[in-house]
Design an enzyme around this catalytic site. Structure first.
Site, short mmCIF file in Angstrom:
data_model
loop_
_atom_site.label_atom_id
_atom_site.label_comp_id
_atom_site.label_asym_id
_atom_site.label_seq_id
_atom_site.Cartn_x
_atom_site.Cartn_y
_atom_site.Cartn_z
N ASP A 34 0.86 -1.19 0.00
CA ASP A 34 0.00 0.00 0.00
C ASP A 34 0.90 1.24 0.00
O ASP A 34 1.29 1.73 1.05
CB ASP A 34 -0.92 -0.01 1.22
CG ASP A 34 -1.92 1.14 1.19
OD1 ASP A 34 -1.70 2.11 0.43
OD2 ASP A 34 -2.92 1.08 1.92
N HIS B 16 1.02 8.44 3.10
CA HIS B 16 1.57 7.76 4.28
C HIS B 16 3.08 7.99 4.44
O HIS B 16 3.66 7.54 5.43
CB HIS B 16 1.29 6.26 4.22
CG HIS B 16 -0.17 5.94 4.19
ND1 HIS B 16 -1.01 6.26 5.24
CD2 HIS B 16 -0.95 5.35 3.25
CE1 HIS B 16 -2.24 5.86 4.95
NE2 HIS B 16 -2.23 5.32 3.75
#
Length: 262
Positions: A169, A174
């Site tokens: 991911d 992030h």
């Protein structure tokens, strides 16, 4: 939107080795002393590792035109374990859209992934996609009444999101401060699935279970967690499962949690 219900998202095989399973355990907070999670000898794979293998399925739905990818968020997650994952191997999966719930101004798409090892369901909250006359669907599990049986503490690592993204991911929010700001966050934040998996480790220890013995897991993502945050986890024993909620400085970040261990 009801046309999406039951639509197939295809099949996929994911192959992994022991190194990847060990990296996953470390990325969700397993300590080096947990040898059966981080050492290839007698390695046990954390069941939540399956969610990294199946991440392709919810990622297929947005580009297919089901909803606006820039505003949709991961609302909740469910995992049911059929049998333990091998320390290395290939997992065949099929995926489909389960239910599509009409929440008025938004829709909730359930993406279901099935394999011989697990069943997993992503609930994706899509603003602007509701109002099509469908059913609202079930309500979220409420916080248990009464005082918790246990209160636990979990300190996340400043490097945790950077490690976890190596499992597949790689959304830029992030890791990249500018991407996080564009998403409305002050800085890069944790993957919800990383946080959800991480809390199962102290919960298992407190309830005298092994985290690799996880058989069922549910949780709703109520607010973001930032790398380095300290979580307060409250748990309630109910029949053969543990209900839980997690907060950071009084702000609920995981709600409606439920974990069961074999």
């Amino acid at each position: 939107m009801s046309d999406w219900r039951g639509r197939t998202l295809g099949t996929r095989e994911a192959t992994y080795d022991e190194t990847r399973a060990i990296l996953y355990a470390l990325s969700v907070g397993a300590p080096a002393s947990a040898l059966d999670l981080v050492f290839e000898k007698d390695l046990r794979v954390l069941p939540t590792f399956a969610l990294t293998l199946a991440q392709w399925a919810p990622d297929e739905l947005g580009p297919a035109g089901a909803f606006d990818m820039t505003t949709a968020v991961h609302g909740s997650q469910r995992l049911r374990v059929r049998k333990p994952l091998p320390s290395a191997g290939t997992v065949a999966m099929t995926a489909r859209v389960g239910e599509v719930w009409d929440k008025g101004r938004a829709a909730v798409f359930e993406v279901v992934v099935e394999s011989e090892y697990f069943d997993a369901t992503w609930s994706i909250f899509a603003p602007g996609a509701g109002g099509f006359g469908g059913e609202r669907g079930p309500s979220s599990r409420r916080r248990p009444s009464g005082d918790p049986d246990r209160t636990l503490t979990l300190r996340t690592s400043p490097n945790q999101a950077a490690l976890y993204r190596l499992l597949g991911d790689r959304h830029h929010m992030h890791i990249d401060p500018e991407a996080a700001k564009a998403a409305g966050m002050p800085r890069p934040f944790m993957h919800g699935l990383c946080t959800l998996a991480a809390v199962t480790l102290p919960i298992a220890e407190a309830h005298e279970a092994h985290p690799a013995g996880l058989t069922e897991l549910d949780g709703r993502f109520a607010a973001p967690v930032f790398p380095g945050d300290e979580l307060t986890i409250e748990t309630w024993e109910q029949d053969d499962a543990v209900l839980f909620e997690a907060a950071v400085e009084g702000r609920t970040v995981l709600s409606g949690g439920r974990a069961a261990f074999g």
